[in-house]
Design an enzyme around this catalytic site. Structure first.
Site, PDB file in Angstrom:
ATOM      1  N   CYS A 158       0.824  -1.226   0.000  1.00 15.97           N
ATOM      2  CA  CYS A 158       0.000   0.000   0.000  1.00 15.97           C
ATOM      3  C   CYS A 158       0.853   1.269   0.000  1.00 15.97           C
ATOM      4  CB  CYS A 158      -0.930   0.013   1.202  1.00 15.97           C
ATOM      5  SG  CYS A 158      -2.004  -1.411   1.268  1.00 15.97           S
TER       6      CYS A 158
ATOM      7  N   HIS B 111      -3.348   7.292   2.327  1.00 19.40           N
ATOM      8  CA  HIS B 111      -3.697   5.962   1.808  1.00 19.40           C
ATOM      9  C   HIS B 111      -5.091   5.605   2.327  1.00 19.40           C
ATOM     10  CE1 HIS B 111      -3.936   1.809   0.963  1.00 19.40           C
ATOM     11  NE2 HIS B 111      -3.741   1.420   2.211  1.00 19.40           N
TER      12      HIS B 111
ATOM     13  N   ASN C 213     -10.037  -0.289  -0.385  1.00 18.41           N
ATOM     14  CA  ASN C 213      -8.569  -0.232  -0.312  1.00 18.41           C
ATOM     15  C   ASN C 213      -7.987  -0.819  -1.602  1.00 18.41           C
ATOM     16  OD1 ASN C 213      -5.874  -0.500   0.245  1.00 18.41           O
ATOM     17  ND2 ASN C 213      -6.150  -1.396   2.275  1.00 18.41           N
TER      18      ASN C 213
HETATM   19  O1  UT7 Z   1      -3.847  -1.123   3.635  1.00 18.86           O
HETATM   20  C1  UT7 Z   1      -2.947  -0.968   4.648  1.00 18.86           C
HETATM   21  C2  UT7 Z   1      -3.070  -1.825   5.811  1.00 18.86           C
HETATM   22  N1  UT7 Z   1      -4.379  -2.175   6.247  1.00 18.86           N
HETATM   23  C3  UT7 Z   1      -4.952  -1.531   7.267  1.00 18.86           C
HETATM   24  O2  UT7 Z   1      -4.461  -0.537   7.723  1.00 18.86           O
HETATM   25  C4  UT7 Z   1      -6.192  -2.141   7.882  1.00 18.86           C
HETATM   26  C5  UT7 Z   1      -6.127  -2.017   9.384  1.00 18.86           C
HETATM   27  N2  UT7 Z   1      -7.229  -2.670  10.109  1.00 18.86           N
HETATM   28  C6  UT7 Z   1      -8.516  -2.271   9.996  1.00 18.86           C
HETATM   29  O3  UT7 Z   1      -8.844  -1.397   9.230  1.00 18.86           O
HETATM   30  C7  UT7 Z   1      -9.526  -2.912  10.929  1.00 18.86           C
HETATM   31  O4  UT7 Z   1      -8.850  -3.683  11.892  1.00 18.86           O
HETATM   32  C8  UT7 Z   1     -10.556  -3.824  10.171  1.00 18.86           C
HETATM   33  C9  UT7 Z   1     -11.496  -2.968   9.354  1.00 18.86           C
HETATM   34  C10 UT7 Z   1      -9.830  -4.796   9.276  1.00 18.86           C
HETATM   35  C11 UT7 Z   1     -11.380  -4.606  11.190  1.00 18.86           C
HETATM   36  O5  UT7 Z   1     -12.036  -3.730  12.084  1.00 18.86           O
HETATM   37  P1  UT7 Z   1     -11.920  -3.968  13.666  1.00 18.86           P
HETATM   38  O6  UT7 Z   1     -12.733  -2.949  14.309  1.00 18.86           O
HETATM   39  O7  UT7 Z   1     -10.460  -4.011  14.000  1.00 18.86           O
HETATM   40  O8  UT7 Z   1     -12.620  -5.382  13.828  1.00 18.86           O
HETATM   41  P2  UT7 Z   1     -12.019  -6.749  14.397  1.00 18.86           P
HETATM   42  O9  UT7 Z   1     -11.085  -7.352  13.428  1.00 18.86           O
HETATM   43  O10 UT7 Z   1     -11.564  -6.522  15.808  1.00 18.86           O
HETATM   44  O11 UT7 Z   1     -13.345  -7.631  14.440  1.00 18.86           O
HETATM   45  C12 UT7 Z   1     -14.451  -7.275  15.286  1.00 18.86           C
HETATM   46  C13 UT7 Z   1     -15.574  -8.250  15.051  1.00 18.86           C
HETATM   47  C14 UT7 Z   1     -15.150  -9.716  15.134  1.00 18.86           C
HETATM   48  O12 UT7 Z   1     -16.197 -10.434  15.736  1.00 18.86           O
HETATM   49  P3  UT7 Z   1     -16.161 -10.821  17.320  1.00 18.86           P
HETATM   50  O13 UT7 Z   1     -14.915 -11.646  17.464  1.00 18.86           O
HETATM   51  O14 UT7 Z   1     -16.101  -9.519  18.034  1.00 18.86           O
HETATM   52  O15 UT7 Z   1     -17.429 -11.566  17.506  1.00 18.86           O
HETATM   53  C15 UT7 Z   1     -15.042 -10.140  13.697  1.00 18.86           C
HETATM   54  O16 UT7 Z   1     -15.251 -11.518  13.524  1.00 18.86           O
HETATM   55  O17 UT7 Z   1     -16.117  -8.085  13.723  1.00 18.86           O
HETATM   56  C16 UT7 Z   1     -16.157  -9.345  13.068  1.00 18.86           C
HETATM   57  N3  UT7 Z   1     -15.999  -9.139  11.623  1.00 18.86           N
HETATM   58  C17 UT7 Z   1     -17.029  -8.884  10.807  1.00 18.86           C
HETATM   59  N4  UT7 Z   1     -18.342  -8.763  11.013  1.00 18.86           N
HETATM   60  C18 UT7 Z   1     -19.123  -8.498   9.965  1.00 18.86           C
HETATM   61  C19 UT7 Z   1     -14.852  -9.130  10.908  1.00 18.86           C
HETATM   62  N5  UT7 Z   1     -15.120  -8.882   9.607  1.00 18.86           N
HETATM   63  C20 UT7 Z   1     -16.468  -8.729   9.523  1.00 18.86           C
HETATM   64  C21 UT7 Z   1     -17.334  -8.437   8.452  1.00 18.86           C
HETATM   65  N6  UT7 Z   1     -18.649  -8.320   8.715  1.00 18.86           N
HETATM   66  N7  UT7 Z   1     -16.896  -8.254   7.191  1.00 18.86           N
END
Ligand code: UT7
Length: 312
Positions: free
Chosen positions: A113, A239, A269
């Site tokens: 990225c 980004h 992204n």
């Molecule tokens: O491009 C350069 C590098 N990339 C980034 O900078 C991305 C950095 N990370 C992020 O943007 C965020 O961490 C994400 C958008 C990827 C995820 O958001 P989050 O708030 O960190 O969520 P999480 O991974 O902690 O997941 C929270 C919950 C989980 O469920 P439980 O364990 O709380 O029951 C996941 O299973 O959300 C769940 N989950 C989803 N739910 C519905 C994960 N993906 C999804 C989804 N739809 N697509």
């Protein structure tokens, strides 16, 4: 020796996938995707549409915008990590597809990225050394090649597309690519990487924590290096990985929300294409104007991060 921006172009594939389309395919919701990422839709290339095809489209549009032909370009640098062929580079393929006749070189950088900032860093050095007169920077990605439709935590996050910027050498060091900084930390490789079976492995929360600190750090560094503050910058084009990362980073740097260019809602992204697509979008919409100063920070797999300061 410095540079000046003389043209831009972009290409987004026709097919659009909305959050609602994902709702029908997997256990996710528009509400979750919008709240956690700010994404509403993304473009996906057709099965037979390659990274090079998209790069060629963006490159041709940038040439048209600059009123140049491919033989006016001395070097093409492509930021990509999703090219279908391991070799040759997308850069040299773009030159071939556009009918270059001067044996000009092209190559790719694999900065994920942050790739387009790595490409700008190379270009700045080449201009400073007086080595090339006109350089085209392209960011092109087909992230959909790496999507695992059984993994909702990554499938909804990415999109495809390409953007191109053409810079020309200039005697002014206050225009074009004024400054760049690039950083990397291979010890954090595990946080976000492609796998050998073409999937994306990401620890979202850990990557998030790094992104909200490292991207503003690079931006702050480059402003201090240039002796400027947020007030001197017209627009910040970060980004586009996540709206929350973008807003938190801009807040840390003291940028009001009105100064941030956001395309993550429309493109999701697009990795190495993201900032270049966002710049082209902002030009197309008449948001950024000739002569304005743009702060251009990025962060991604590697880990890699960096920033550029560009007067357009
Ligand atoms: O491009 C350069 C590098 N990339 C980034 O900078 C991305 C950095 N990370 C992020 O943007 C965020 O961490 C994400 C958008 C990827 C995820 O958001 P989050 O708030 O960190 O969520 P999480 O991974 O902690 O997941 C929270 C919950 C989980 O469920 P439980 O364990 O709380 O029951 C996941 O299973 O959300 C769940 N989950 C989803 N739910 C519905 C994960 N993906 C999804 C989804 N739809 N697509």
């Amino acid at each position: 020796m410095g540079s000046r921006l003389v043209g831009y172009g972009s290409y987004l594939p026709e097919k659009i996938m909305t959050n609602q389309d994902f709702e029908r395919m997997m256990d996710t919701s528009d509400e979750w995707i919008v709240q956690r990422t700010g994404m509403r839709q993304r473009h996906f290339a057709a099965d037979n549409e390659t990274v090079t095809d998209m790069a060629v489209m963006a490159a041709q549009r940038a040439l048209d915008n600059a009123n140049l032909t491919v033989d006016d370009i001395d070097l093409v640098i492509v930021a990509t990590t999703t090219s279908e062929l391991d070799f040759p580079s997308v850069g040299v393929q773009v030159l071939g597809a556009l009918g270059a006749t001067r044996d000009q070189p092209g190559f790719d950088v694999r900065g994920a990225c942050t790739g387009y900032i790595y490409a700008l860093h190379c270009a700045r050095a080449f201009f400073a050394a007086g080595m090339h007169r006109r350089i085209m920077i392209i960011g092109a990605e087909k992230m959909s090649r790496f999507l695992d439709w059984n993994d909702r935590s990554t499938a909804v996050l990415f999109g495809d597309g390409a953007g191109a910027l053409i810079f020309e050498h200039s005697t002014s060091s206050y225009s074009g690519i004024i400054d760049t900084v690039i950083m990397g930390d291979g010890k954090c490789f595990d946080m976000l990487h492609g796998t050998s079976d073409h999937r994306i492995s990401m620890n979202g929360p850990e990557t998030y924590k790094k992104a909200v600190t490292l991207m503003p750090e690079a931006a702050q560094y480059i402003m201090e290096h240039a002796g400027i503050t947020a007030e001197n910058v017209d627009w910040i084009i970060p980004h586009q990985a996540n709206l929350r990362i973008i807003q938190s980073g801009a807040g840390r740097l003291g940028f009001p929300l009105e100064k941030i260019i956001v395309t993550v809602d429309k493109h999701a992204n697009t990795s190495g294409a993201s900032g270049v697509l966002a710049m082209a979008y902002a030009f197309d919409q008449g948001i950024i104007k000739k002569g304005q100063l743009i702060l251009y920070p990025a962060f991604g797999s590697g880990l890699t991060w960096g920033a550029s300061l560009i007067r357009v």
